[in-house]
Design a protein around this motif. Structure first.
Motif, PDB file in Angstrom:
ATOM      1  N   TYR B 223       0.695  -1.422   0.019  1.00  0.00           N
ATOM      2  CA  TYR B 223       0.076  -0.106  -0.007  1.00  0.00           C
ATOM      3  C   TYR B 223       0.984   1.293   0.011  1.00  0.00           C
ATOM      4  O   TYR B 223       0.631   2.215  -0.811  1.00  0.00           O
ATOM      5  CB  TYR B 223      -0.946  -0.126   1.149  1.00  0.00           C
ATOM      6  CG  TYR B 223      -1.871   1.088   1.194  1.00  0.00           C
ATOM      7  CD1 TYR B 223      -3.119   0.862   0.514  1.00  0.00           C
ATOM      8  CD2 TYR B 223      -1.818   2.330   1.950  1.00  0.00           C
ATOM      9  CE1 TYR B 223      -3.979   1.945   0.471  1.00  0.00           C
ATOM     10  CE2 TYR B 223      -2.795   3.196   2.008  1.00  0.00           C
ATOM     11  CZ  TYR B 223      -3.859   3.178   1.113  1.00  0.00           C
ATOM     12  OH  TYR B 223      -4.866   4.074   1.221  1.00  0.00           O
ATOM     13  N   HIS B 224       2.119   1.229   0.955  1.00  0.00           N
ATOM     14  CA  HIS B 224       2.666   2.516   1.096  1.00  0.00           C
ATOM     15  C   HIS B 224       3.644   2.659   0.036  1.00  0.00           C
ATOM     16  O   HIS B 224       4.174   3.677  -0.333  1.00  0.00           O
ATOM     17  CB  HIS B 224       3.164   2.542   2.540  1.00  0.00           C
ATOM     18  CG  HIS B 224       2.104   2.696   3.364  1.00  0.00           C
ATOM     19  ND1 HIS B 224       1.354   3.899   3.322  1.00  0.00           N
ATOM     20  CD2 HIS B 224       1.575   1.989   4.297  1.00  0.00           C
ATOM     21  CE1 HIS B 224       0.293   3.709   4.521  1.00  0.00           C
ATOM     22  NE2 HIS B 224       0.523   2.403   5.069  1.00  0.00           N
ATOM     23  N   ALA B 232       0.085   0.483  -7.694  1.00  0.00           N
ATOM     24  CA  ALA B 232      -0.517   1.773  -7.220  1.00  0.00           C
ATOM     25  C   ALA B 232      -1.976   2.022  -7.496  1.00  0.00           C
ATOM     26  O   ALA B 232      -2.752   2.425  -6.779  1.00  0.00           O
ATOM     27  CB  ALA B 232       0.200   2.833  -7.648  1.00  0.00           C
ATOM     28  N   SER B 233      -2.321   1.698  -8.785  1.00  0.00           N
ATOM     29  CA  SER B 233      -3.814   1.884  -9.318  1.00  0.00           C
ATOM     30  C   SER B 233      -4.576   0.524  -8.727  1.00  0.00           C
ATOM     31  O   SER B 233      -5.975   0.901  -8.725  1.00  0.00           O
ATOM     32  CB  SER B 233      -3.706   2.038 -10.656  1.00  0.00           C
ATOM     33  OG  SER B 233      -3.218   1.285 -11.365  1.00  0.00           O
ATOM     34  N   MET B 240      -4.594   5.057  -5.745  1.00  0.00           N
ATOM     35  CA  MET B 240      -3.519   6.173  -5.752  1.00  0.00           C
ATOM     36  C   MET B 240      -3.907   7.191  -6.860  1.00  0.00           C
ATOM     37  O   MET B 240      -4.112   6.816  -8.007  1.00  0.00           O
ATOM     38  CB  MET B 240      -2.050   5.562  -5.559  1.00  0.00           C
ATOM     39  CG  MET B 240      -0.952   6.791  -5.563  1.00  0.00           C
ATOM     40  SD  MET B 240       0.564   5.811  -5.637  1.00  0.00           S
ATOM     41  CE  MET B 240       1.029   5.822  -3.785  1.00  0.00           C
ATOM     42  N   ASN B 241      -3.639   8.560  -6.765  1.00  0.00           N
ATOM     43  CA  ASN B 241      -3.721   9.453  -7.742  1.00  0.00           C
ATOM     44  C   ASN B 241      -2.491   9.136  -8.438  1.00  0.00           C
ATOM     45  O   ASN B 241      -1.360   9.303  -7.939  1.00  0.00           O
ATOM     46  CB  ASN B 241      -3.504  10.636  -7.303  1.00  0.00           C
ATOM     47  CG  ASN B 241      -4.958  11.224  -6.509  1.00  0.00           C
ATOM     48  OD1 ASN B 241      -5.905  10.983  -7.265  1.00  0.00           O
ATOM     49  ND2 ASN B 241      -4.822  11.549  -5.286  1.00  0.00           N
ATOM     50  N   GLY B 274       2.860   9.714  -8.013  1.00  0.00           N
ATOM     51  CA  GLY B 274       1.736   9.045  -7.394  1.00  0.00           C
ATOM     52  C   GLY B 274       1.579   9.626  -5.927  1.00  0.00           C
ATOM     53  O   GLY B 274       2.515   9.961  -5.312  1.00  0.00           O
ATOM     54  N   ILE B 275       0.553   9.920  -5.545  1.00  0.00           N
ATOM     55  CA  ILE B 275      -0.144  10.151  -4.054  1.00  0.00           C
ATOM     56  C   ILE B 275      -1.219   9.547  -3.924  1.00  0.00           C
ATOM     57  O   ILE B 275      -2.175   9.705  -4.564  1.00  0.00           O
ATOM     58  CB  ILE B 275       0.052  11.759  -3.920  1.00  0.00           C
ATOM     59  CG1 ILE B 275       0.093  12.049  -2.243  1.00  0.00           C
ATOM     60  CG2 ILE B 275      -1.009  12.321  -4.684  1.00  0.00           C
ATOM     61  CD1 ILE B 275       0.469  13.657  -2.001  1.00  0.00           C
ATOM     62  N   ARG B 276      -1.450   8.970  -2.473  1.00  0.00           N
ATOM     63  CA  ARG B 276      -2.614   8.492  -1.927  1.00  0.00           C
ATOM     64  C   ARG B 276      -3.631   9.695  -1.427  1.00  0.00           C
ATOM     65  O   ARG B 276      -3.050  10.584  -1.025  1.00  0.00           O
ATOM     66  CB  ARG B 276      -2.248   7.792  -0.802  1.00  0.00           C
ATOM     67  CG  ARG B 276      -1.752   6.439  -0.990  1.00  0.00           C
ATOM     68  CD  ARG B 276      -2.431   5.174  -1.325  1.00  0.00           C
ATOM     69  NE  ARG B 276      -1.632   4.189  -1.938  1.00  0.00           N
ATOM     70  CZ  ARG B 276      -2.266   3.272  -2.404  1.00  0.00           C
ATOM     71  NH1 ARG B 276      -3.450   3.129  -2.885  1.00  0.00           N
ATOM     72  NH2 ARG B 276      -1.342   2.262  -2.760  1.00  0.00           N
ATOM     73  N   ASP B 279      -3.088  11.347   1.701  1.00  0.00           N
ATOM     74  CA  ASP B 279      -1.803  11.889   2.005  1.00  0.00           C
ATOM     75  C   ASP B 279      -2.053  13.552   1.516  1.00  0.00           C
ATOM     76  O   ASP B 279      -1.118  14.424   2.021  1.00  0.00           O
ATOM     77  CB  ASP B 279      -0.737  11.452   1.410  1.00  0.00           C
ATOM     78  CG  ASP B 279      -0.524   9.892   2.136  1.00  0.00           C
ATOM     79  OD1 ASP B 279      -0.845   9.852   3.361  1.00  0.00           O
ATOM     80  OD2 ASP B 279      -0.243   8.952   1.398  1.00  0.00           O
TER      81      ASP B 279
END
Lengths: 310, 347
Positions: B223-224, B232-233, B240-241, B274-276, B279
């Motif tokens: 996940y992280h 990620a997607s 995640m974006n 990428g960023i969740r 966050d």
């Protein structure tokens, strides 16, 4: 359903008020002519089918001479039991072996052997075709299927010759085995087996069941309704066989009912009064088992041929 | 209890389709491993090869130190739970559970005791004499579990066992399966396409895509720090974006020129950033987020809109008064993941 919950939830007077159909209009419900027409057709059809059978029964209760004079009538006589006894125990033939009981037994052997043999053989054939990765499995299936184009009547001469050369004339084996392969039943079982989920086989594999165990423990019980449906069709088919038994069974002790009735009608030639009563009883005996089989198995029959979710 | 090792195991179907590319990993004793990926990624094929239901084209599979490539499924000491349960419809629950034991010649009184024990564990005692058709979905699922645990196998295999259940029951059975596995301590491999199941149940996750392992790791690692844009997607809801950005003049910049991260060293070229959603910090910062839609989820809200012309989602606490319109946002440096634009791999 919606109306039901209305009635339960609301107090009685409100429920009446909420009901859309006014009571006054109820007894003027129109006669549905469509339904009347349907019933008329069905009743006429049933009478048409039943009338000959009822005539058989009626004619078995009156003396033979009276049939000669008047033909079928509405009169019920007292000759049924004597005729039944004569039909079951006496023989008209030369050897005295063509009693009703004996022929009934022979017909049973043929019908049951034919039906069970066909079911066993075609289930195993379908099992092989569907579940085993055989080389030419599809070809084998289509070869089996094309035998539908070659019914017994077409291949009767070679079939007879083979049976004769194997020395199987006048034996149960010779009577039943040459008829036992069935493309129809194989096809039905194949379609059914293909609808059984693959996971059942995989679960059974993991549970340690080999091919034979899977067949007996899982597939056969699952096919119960199919087996019942096939049994009806094949039993009636086998019971009504005429040409093949006439060719293969020439000993009177092996005669079936269907064969035997012909013997009796032959007895009509000659100077004395024909034994109508006895013949009619034998005809009833010949009709009865297929009817009973269908009556007892019909629930399964419909289920077997229509049920697909397994 | 067993350790399972795959060494360059791969699968090519007779029609030439390579469902699983050479794959190597090891499953530790007592571990709960989840294989996750979209449909057609080879996860079920991999599981079925381990079960012995599918031939292994190449490589070696060992269970507890024994090579089992050519061992039949019945002799691999495994049990499997199928997606549609695969209960024998004509047998009672009792016979369904006992069938595997009976086939192995277990004495009758022992079978009875084991079936009772399994039924008690799964709350099936009252239903033992019913047929599967008379049971609810959840109960059928438990019978399938019973059939697996009653044999004390070395390895449990689960093939999307929960996908036929409704959402509520699925949550409940998820917990039950996990708890049962913990209690019995049996090594388990679980196939799913549902990333929530993967995250919540797994000790370790393997993310598969197109017959290739994308990443192996604990749920937190996956996940992280996803190893690729695919992971990620795929993992996380909302995912995640992923936005297009580039190294430009010593910084990572969005297409509108906003610098979101310093990048000394003179690198240049396009990347994926990428960023969740959780966050993202709202209310301050250098980037402008145009919110088009607010999704109310009770415990929190999701803001959907565009960041520098690209689809973007941010997570807002329920106390926040986030509405549609323009917001200043900050993308914290430590939460950013950078991926190669071409290969999708993490930089």
């Amino acid at each position: 359903m919606a109306e039901l919950s209305h009635t339960i939830l609301l107090p009685p007077e409100q429920a009446r008020a909420a009901r859309p159909v006014a009571p006054a209009r109820r007894h003027r419900r129109p006669l549905r002519w469509g339904a009347v027409g349907n019933h008329a057709v069905l009743i006429a059809g049933a009478l048409f089918m039943l009338a000959p059978l009822l005539m058989l029964v009626q004619m078995s209760t009156i003396p033979d001479a009276q049939i000669m004079r008047t033909g079928p009538s509405f009169e019920i006589g007292d000759r049924f039991w004597p005729n039944l006894e004569k039909a079951l125990t006496e023989s008209m033939s030369f050897s005295g072996e063509t009693t009703g009981l004996n022929m009934f037994r022979n017909s049973m052997i043929l019908g049951l052997g034919f039906a069970l043999g066909k079911i066993v053989i075609s289930m195993m054939a379908a099992y092989a075709i569907v579940y085993f990765r055989l080389r030419f499995a599809t070809l084998a299936f289509w070869l089996i299927f094309t035998t539908l184009l070659l019914p017994l009547e077409v291949r009767i001469v070679p079939s007879y010759e083979i049976t004769q050369k194997l020395g199987l004339l006048n034996s149960w084996t010779g009577l039943i085995v040459p008829l036992i392969a069935s493309a129809t039943a194989t096809f039905f079982f194949r379609q059914f087996f293909m609808s059984v989920p693959e996971e059942l086989l995989e679960a059974a594999k993991i549970d340690g069941a080999g091919p034979v165990k899977f067949f007996i423990d899982i597939l056969v019980p699952l096919s119960r309704t199919m087996i019942a449906a096939m049994f009806i069709i094949m039993f009636v088919f086998g019971w009504n066989q005429y040409l093949w038994p006439v060719m293969v069974s020439t000993e009177e002790g092996k005669f079936t009912l269907v064969q035997g009735i012909k013997q009796i009608t032959q007895g009509l030639e000659g100077g004395h009064i024909p034994e109508y009563g006895r013949s009619n009883i034998l005809a009833i005996l010949a009709v009865l088992p297929p009817v009973l089989v269908v009556v007892f198995f019909q629930r399964w029959f419909v289920k077997g041929l229509t049920e697909s979710d397994k | 209890m067993a350790r399972v090792t795959l060494d360059r195991v791969h699968k090519v179907y007779p029609n030439g389709f390579e469902a699983v590319r050479p794959t190597s990993f090891q499953i530790e004793d007592g571990e709960f491993l989840v294989l996750v990926g979209p449909s057609g990624c080879g996860k079920s094929t991999l599981l079925r090869m381990i079960a012995g239901l599918e031939d292994i084209t190449g490589g070696t599979l060992t269970i507890d130190g024994r090579e089992v490539n050519s061992v039949g499924p019945a002799d691999r000491d495994i049990a499997m739970v199928f997606q549609n349960y695969a209960l024998y419809p004509h047998m009672t629950v009792r016979r369904n559970i006992a069938y595997g034991l009976a086939n192995r010649g277990t004495p009758r009184d022992r079978i009875a005791a084991k079936v009772e024990e399994a039924a008690r564990m799964l709350n099936l005692t009252d239903h033992l004499d019913r047929k599967p058709a008379q049971l609810s979905g959840g109960q059928r699922q438990r019978v399938a579990m019973g059939r697996a645990i009653v044999r004390d196998p070395a390895l449990f295999l689960f093939d999307e066992p929960l996908s036929n259940l409704d959402a509520k029951l699925r949550n409940q059975m998820r917990i039950e399966i996990k708890a049962l596995q913990r209690r019995l301590g049996v090594t388990s491999i679980y196939v799913t396409h549902d990333q929530v199941e993967a995250m919540t149940m797994a000790d370790r996750i393997i993310v598969l895509n197109g017959g290739v392992i994308e990443q192996i790791g604990t749920p937190a690692e996956i996940y992280h720090s996803p190893a690729s844009t695919f992971v990620a997607s795929f993992m996380g809801a909302p995912p995640m974006n992923l936005i297009e950005a580039a190294f430009e003049t010593g910084a990572v910049r969005l297409p509108d020129g906003t610098a979101v991260m310093d990048a000394p060293g003179g690198r240049s070229g396009p990347i994926t950033l990428g960023i969740r959603p959780e966050d993202v910090r709202l209310g301050r910062g250098s980037a402008t987020f145009d919110v088009a839609l607010v999704e109310e989820l009770g415990a929190h809200r999701l803001l959907h809109g565009k960041l520098s012309g690209q689809p973007f989602t941010a997570h807002a606490l329920k106390e926040s008064d986030a509405t549609t319109g323009s917001h200043r946002i900050d993308l914290p440096f430590e939460a950013l993941a950078l991926f190669d634009r071409e290969t999708g791999m993490r930089l």
